[in-house]
Motif scaffolding. Structure first.
Motif, PDB file in Angstrom:
ATOM      1  N   ALA A 115       0.836  -1.208   0.000  1.00 37.04           N
ATOM      2  CA  ALA A 115       0.000   0.000   0.000  1.00 37.04           C
ATOM      3  C   ALA A 115       0.870   1.258   0.000  1.00 37.04           C
ATOM      4  O   ALA A 115       0.578   2.224  -0.718  1.00 37.04           O
ATOM      5  CB  ALA A 115      -0.944  -0.008   1.195  1.00 37.04           C
ATOM      6  N   LYS A 116       1.940   1.245   0.785  1.00 35.58           N
ATOM      7  CA  LYS A 116       2.848   2.395   0.809  1.00 35.58           C
ATOM      8  C   LYS A 116       3.478   2.613  -0.560  1.00 35.58           C
ATOM      9  O   LYS A 116       3.573   3.744  -1.038  1.00 35.58           O
ATOM     10  CB  LYS A 116       3.930   2.192   1.864  1.00 35.58           C
ATOM     11  N   LEU A 117       3.919   1.530  -1.187  1.00 39.48           N
ATOM     12  CA  LEU A 117       4.521   1.651  -2.522  1.00 39.48           C
ATOM     13  C   LEU A 117       3.527   2.208  -3.534  1.00 39.48           C
ATOM     14  O   LEU A 117       3.875   3.030  -4.382  1.00 39.48           O
ATOM     15  CB  LEU A 117       5.042   0.296  -2.995  1.00 39.48           C
ATOM     16  N   TYR A 118       2.270   1.744  -3.444  1.00 37.07           N
ATOM     17  CA  TYR A 118       1.232   2.198  -4.364  1.00 37.07           C
ATOM     18  C   TYR A 118       0.631   3.545  -3.959  1.00 37.07           C
ATOM     19  O   TYR A 118      -0.242   4.066  -4.625  1.00 37.07           O
ATOM     20  CB  TYR A 118       0.123   1.149  -4.476  1.00 37.07           C
ATOM     21  N   GLN A 119       1.098   4.075  -2.831  1.00 37.85           N
ATOM     22  CA  GLN A 119       0.689   5.385  -2.332  1.00 37.85           C
ATOM     23  C   GLN A 119      -0.809   5.469  -2.035  1.00 37.85           C
ATOM     24  O   GLN A 119      -1.489   6.424  -2.400  1.00 37.85           O
ATOM     25  CB  GLN A 119       1.129   6.496  -3.293  1.00 37.85           C
ATOM     26  N   VAL A 120      -1.315   4.412  -1.371  1.00 46.20           N
ATOM     27  CA  VAL A 120      -2.698   4.390  -0.903  1.00 46.20           C
ATOM     28  C   VAL A 120      -2.703   3.884   0.530  1.00 46.20           C
ATOM     29  O   VAL A 120      -1.745   3.261   0.985  1.00 46.20           O
ATOM     30  CB  VAL A 120      -3.616   3.493  -1.780  1.00 46.20           C
ATOM     31  N   GLU A 121      -3.787   4.140   1.252  1.00 48.92           N
ATOM     32  CA  GLU A 121      -3.927   3.602   2.601  1.00 48.92           C
ATOM     33  C   GLU A 121      -4.079   2.086   2.530  1.00 48.92           C
ATOM     34  O   GLU A 121      -4.662   1.559   1.572  1.00 48.92           O
ATOM     35  CB  GLU A 121      -5.156   4.184   3.282  1.00 48.92           C
TER      36      GLU A 121
ATOM     37  N   LEU B  12      -2.169  -7.576  -8.910  1.00 50.46           N
ATOM     38  CA  LEU B  12      -2.517  -6.232  -8.432  1.00 50.46           C
ATOM     39  C   LEU B  12      -2.571  -5.225  -9.573  1.00 50.46           C
ATOM     40  O   LEU B  12      -3.383  -4.307  -9.559  1.00 50.46           O
ATOM     41  CB  LEU B  12      -1.516  -5.758  -7.372  1.00 50.46           C
ATOM     42  N   SER B  13      -1.720  -5.402 -10.563  1.00 50.97           N
ATOM     43  CA  SER B  13      -1.702  -4.448 -11.678  1.00 50.97           C
ATOM     44  C   SER B  13      -3.016  -4.470 -12.456  1.00 50.97           C
ATOM     45  O   SER B  13      -3.336  -3.505 -13.142  1.00 50.97           O
ATOM     46  CB  SER B  13      -0.526  -4.727 -12.610  1.00 50.97           C
TER      47      SER B  13
ATOM     48  N   SER C 151      -3.929   3.098 -11.535  1.00 45.84           N
ATOM     49  CA  SER C 151      -3.299   4.408 -11.653  1.00 45.84           C
ATOM     50  C   SER C 151      -1.925   4.255 -12.317  1.00 45.84           C
ATOM     51  O   SER C 151      -1.358   3.159 -12.371  1.00 45.84           O
ATOM     52  CB  SER C 151      -3.139   5.056 -10.282  1.00 45.84           C
ATOM     53  N   ASP C 152      -1.386   5.334 -12.808  1.00 50.46           N
ATOM     54  CA  ASP C 152      -0.052   5.310 -13.406  1.00 50.46           C
ATOM     55  C   ASP C 152       0.996   4.853 -12.393  1.00 50.46           C
ATOM     56  O   ASP C 152       1.919   4.107 -12.727  1.00 50.46           O
ATOM     57  CB  ASP C 152       0.325   6.687 -13.961  1.00 50.46           C
ATOM     58  N   ILE C 153       0.837   5.313 -11.156  1.00 48.76           N
ATOM     59  CA  ILE C 153       1.758   4.902 -10.090  1.00 48.76           C
ATOM     60  C   ILE C 153       1.681   3.395  -9.896  1.00 48.76           C
ATOM     61  O   ILE C 153       2.710   2.724  -9.786  1.00 48.76           O
ATOM     62  CB  ILE C 153       1.431   5.627  -8.763  1.00 48.76           C
ATOM     63  N   ALA C 154       0.473   2.848  -9.858  1.00 48.74           N
ATOM     64  CA  ALA C 154       0.288   1.416  -9.639  1.00 48.74           C
ATOM     65  C   ALA C 154       0.943   0.593 -10.744  1.00 48.74           C
ATOM     66  O   ALA C 154       1.607  -0.411 -10.470  1.00 48.74           O
ATOM     67  CB  ALA C 154      -1.197   1.081  -9.541  1.00 48.74           C
ATOM     68  N   VAL C 155       0.790   1.013 -11.979  1.00 48.29           N
ATOM     69  CA  VAL C 155       1.392   0.290 -13.101  1.00 48.29           C
ATOM     70  C   VAL C 155       2.911   0.327 -12.980  1.00 48.29           C
ATOM     71  O   VAL C 155       3.594  -0.694 -13.100  1.00 48.29           O
ATOM     72  CB  VAL C 155       0.927   0.887 -14.449  1.00 48.29           C
ATOM     73  N   ASP C 156       3.463   1.500 -12.708  1.00 51.01           N
ATOM     74  CA  ASP C 156       4.911   1.664 -12.576  1.00 51.01           C
ATOM     75  C   ASP C 156       5.461   0.827 -11.425  1.00 51.01           C
ATOM     76  O   ASP C 156       6.457   0.117 -11.580  1.00 51.01           O
ATOM     77  CB  ASP C 156       5.247   3.144 -12.381  1.00 51.01           C
TER      78      ASP C 156
END
Length: 104
Positions: A7-13, A76-77, A82-87
């Motif tokens: 979650a931290k890597l994907y920048q979500v709670e 997960l992808s 989101s662009d962040i999630a794909v990256d």
């Protein structure tokens, strides 16, 4: 990898991350995602400085964490778009590949 770290890597709670997974639970069979036991979690957290285990006090977790295998991270992808999630998904999968090469 543990849900909180992902979650931290994907920048979500973590809560939001796990909700997205639960909405797509058919994509995560037991060999893609599983929940740690209390003993496993205590053993893991004893190796790191963390907040109170499973305690509402001081921001601790209310539920035992979920762990995602390489296949689970890959899945997960498909649900985090989101662009962040794909990256991040690409980077994590590349690291799994690097670790597998190192091991072999």
């Amino acid at each position: 990898m543990i849900d909180e770290d992902l979650a931290k890597l994907y920048q979500v709670e973590t809560r939001v991350f796990n909700q997205a997974v639960k909405r797509n639970i058919k994509r995560f069979p037991k060999n893609f995602r599983f929940q740690l036991t209390e003993d496993e979690y205590k053993n893991l957290t004893s190796q790191f400085v963390t907040s109170s285990i499973l305690s509402n006090k001081h921001g601790g977790r209310r539920h035992l964490p979920y762990v995602f295998t390489e296949q689970g991270v890959s899945m997960l992808s498909a649900i985090l778009k989101s662009d962040i999630a794909v990256d991040i998904s690409i980077k994590i999968i590349r690291e799994f590949i690097s670790m597998r090469k190192l091991i072999t």
